[in-house]
Design a protein around this motif. Structure first.
Motif, mmCIF file in Angstrom:
data_model
loop_
_atom_site.group_PDB
_atom_site.id
_atom_site.type_symbol
_atom_site.label_atom_id
_atom_site.label_comp_id
_atom_site.label_asym_id
_atom_site.label_seq_id
_atom_site.Cartn_x
_atom_site.Cartn_y
_atom_site.Cartn_z
ATOM 1 N N GLN A 163 0.841 -1.190 0.000
ATOM 2 C CA GLN A 163 0.000 0.000 0.000
ATOM 3 C C GLN A 163 0.878 1.242 0.000
ATOM 4 O O GLN A 163 1.927 1.280 0.630
ATOM 5 N N THR A 164 0.414 2.262 -0.705
ATOM 6 C CA THR A 164 1.152 3.515 -0.799
ATOM 7 C C THR A 164 0.757 4.491 0.298
ATOM 8 O O THR A 164 1.471 5.448 0.549
ATOM 9 N N GLY A 165 -0.403 4.277 0.907
ATOM 10 C CA GLY A 165 -0.918 5.225 1.894
ATOM 11 C C GLY A 165 -1.804 6.282 1.266
ATOM 12 O O GLY A 165 -2.441 7.067 1.967
ATOM 13 N N LEU A 166 -1.859 6.296 -0.077
ATOM 14 C CA LEU A 166 -2.697 7.285 -0.755
ATOM 15 C C LEU A 166 -4.175 7.090 -0.447
ATOM 16 O O LEU A 166 -4.918 8.066 -0.328
ATOM 17 N N GLY A 167 -4.606 5.850 -0.320
ATOM 18 C CA GLY A 167 -6.011 5.585 -0.004
ATOM 19 C C GLY A 167 -6.362 6.125 1.372
ATOM 20 O O GLY A 167 -7.401 6.769 1.560
ATOM 21 N N THR A 168 -5.500 5.867 2.340
ATOM 22 C CA THR A 168 -5.730 6.350 3.702
ATOM 23 C C THR A 168 -5.708 7.873 3.738
ATOM 24 O O THR A 168 -6.607 8.508 4.311
ATOM 25 N N LEU A 169 -4.710 8.465 3.118
ATOM 26 C CA LEU A 169 -4.584 9.922 3.109
ATOM 27 C C LEU A 169 -5.756 10.570 2.372
ATOM 28 O O LEU A 169 -6.378 11.509 2.869
ATOM 29 N N GLY A 170 -6.053 10.059 1.197
ATOM 30 C CA GLY A 170 -7.165 10.613 0.409
ATOM 31 C C GLY A 170 -8.493 10.447 1.115
ATOM 32 O O GLY A 170 -9.339 11.356 1.101
ATOM 33 N N GLY A 171 -8.689 9.293 1.736
ATOM 34 C CA GLY A 171 -9.925 9.064 2.488
ATOM 35 C C GLY A 171 -10.049 10.008 3.668
ATOM 36 O O GLY A 171 -11.133 10.525 3.965
ATOM 37 N N ALA A 172 -8.927 10.261 4.341
ATOM 38 C CA ALA A 172 -8.940 11.183 5.476
ATOM 39 C C ALA A 172 -9.294 12.593 5.024
ATOM 40 O O ALA A 172 -10.098 13.286 5.656
ATOM 41 N N VAL A 173 -8.702 13.022 3.913
ATOM 42 C CA VAL A 173 -8.992 14.365 3.385
ATOM 43 C C VAL A 173 -10.455 14.473 2.992
ATOM 44 O O VAL A 173 -11.159 15.410 3.377
ATOM 45 N N ALA A 174 -10.916 13.490 2.201
ATOM 46 C CA ALA A 174 -12.312 13.531 1.750
ATOM 47 C C ALA A 174 -13.273 13.451 2.930
ATOM 48 O O ALA A 174 -14.258 14.194 2.992
ATOM 49 N N GLY A 175 -12.991 12.562 3.876
ATOM 50 C CA GLY A 175 -13.857 12.437 5.058
ATOM 51 C C GLY A 175 -13.864 13.693 5.898
ATOM 52 O O GLY A 175 -14.904 14.107 6.422
ATOM 53 N N GLY A 176 -12.697 14.317 6.027
ATOM 54 C CA GLY A 176 -12.618 15.567 6.778
ATOM 55 C C GLY A 176 -13.399 16.686 6.121
ATOM 56 O O GLY A 176 -14.088 17.466 6.795
ATOM 57 N N VAL A 177 -13.316 16.759 4.792
ATOM 58 C CA VAL A 177 -14.066 17.786 4.059
ATOM 59 C C VAL A 177 -15.564 17.566 4.213
ATOM 60 O O VAL A 177 -16.319 18.493 4.512
ATOM 61 N N VAL A 178 -15.998 16.333 4.042
ATOM 62 C CA VAL A 178 -17.420 16.032 4.195
ATOM 63 C C VAL A 178 -17.865 16.287 5.630
ATOM 64 O O VAL A 178 -18.903 16.907 5.874
ATOM 65 N N GLY A 179 -17.075 15.840 6.599
ATOM 66 C CA GLY A 179 -17.422 16.038 8.008
ATOM 67 C C GLY A 179 -17.498 17.499 8.395
ATOM 68 O O GLY A 179 -18.312 17.895 9.237
ATOM 69 N N SER A 180 -16.661 18.332 7.767
ATOM 70 C CA SER A 180 -16.655 19.762 8.118
ATOM 71 C C SER A 180 -17.905 20.488 7.649
ATOM 72 O O SER A 180 -18.144 21.615 8.052
ATOM 73 N N THR A 181 -18.705 19.847 6.807
ATOM 74 C CA THR A 181 -19.943 20.482 6.348
ATOM 75 C C THR A 181 -21.099 20.207 7.298
ATOM 76 O O THR A 181 -22.195 20.719 7.099
ATOM 77 N N ILE A 182 -20.841 19.408 8.327
ATOM 78 C CA ILE A 182 -21.892 19.031 9.277
ATOM 79 C C ILE A 182 -21.701 19.809 10.572
ATOM 80 O O ILE A 182 -20.602 19.890 11.103
#
Length: 154
Positions: free
Chosen positions: A56-75
């Motif tokens: 694993q490159t860690g891109l999935g974890t990093l990208g998921g964290a960014v996307a999840g953080g962005v979505v979570g910040s709208t709540i």
């Protein structure tokens, strides 16, 4: 707001898909094309299914964290918004890591071949479109970079 969510998700998907690599007998990288290969012949004496798991490159974890953080910040609002962003980042990181892991798994074959010289070799490669079976006479192609593949006779 919609673009703030869509763009990170598209970037993560593109990075994950570009990170997938094939190691089947009928797929060559650009570096392997037009490269001289040594050919030997033999018979398959054993074949077993295996799973090929790329690192694993860690891109999935990093990208998921960014996307999840962005979505979570709208709540929510105030400190609730911060908690939502942190929670979204954690959930996104876990989901992204699991997604990358799934994309990096491939069905493979552990192929045991007795060469005409009497030597026995084992080669692991992704399962091909052309089926291989015990008793098949095959070509073993070995490139200058050491990569080896088993191919059926034409």
């Amino acid at each position: 707001m919609k673009n703030r969510i869509t763009i990170p998700l598209l970037l993560v998907a593109a990075l994950l898909l570009s990170a997938c690599a094939s190691s089947s007998g009928d797929t060559y990288s650009p570096d392997q094309a037009r490269m001289e290969q040594t050919v030997t012949y033999g018979v398959i004496t054993g074949i077993a299914p295996v799973t090929i798991q790329s690192d694993q490159t860690g891109l999935g974890t990093l990208g998921g964290a960014v996307a999840g953080g962005v979505v979570g910040s709208t709540i929510g609002g105030g400190s609730g918004r911060i908690l939502s962003a942190v929670g979204g980042a954690i959930v996104g990181a876990v989901a992204g890591g699991m997604g990358e892991s799934a994309l990096r798994k491939h069905d493979g074959l552990e192929i045991t071949v007795q060469k005409d010289s009497g030597e026995t070799v084992v080669i692991v490669q992704e399962a091909d479109k052309e089926p291989l079976a015990k008793g098949d006479r095959v070509r073993i192609l070995k490139a200058q970079d050491g990569s080896t593949r088993v191919r059926p006779l034409p």
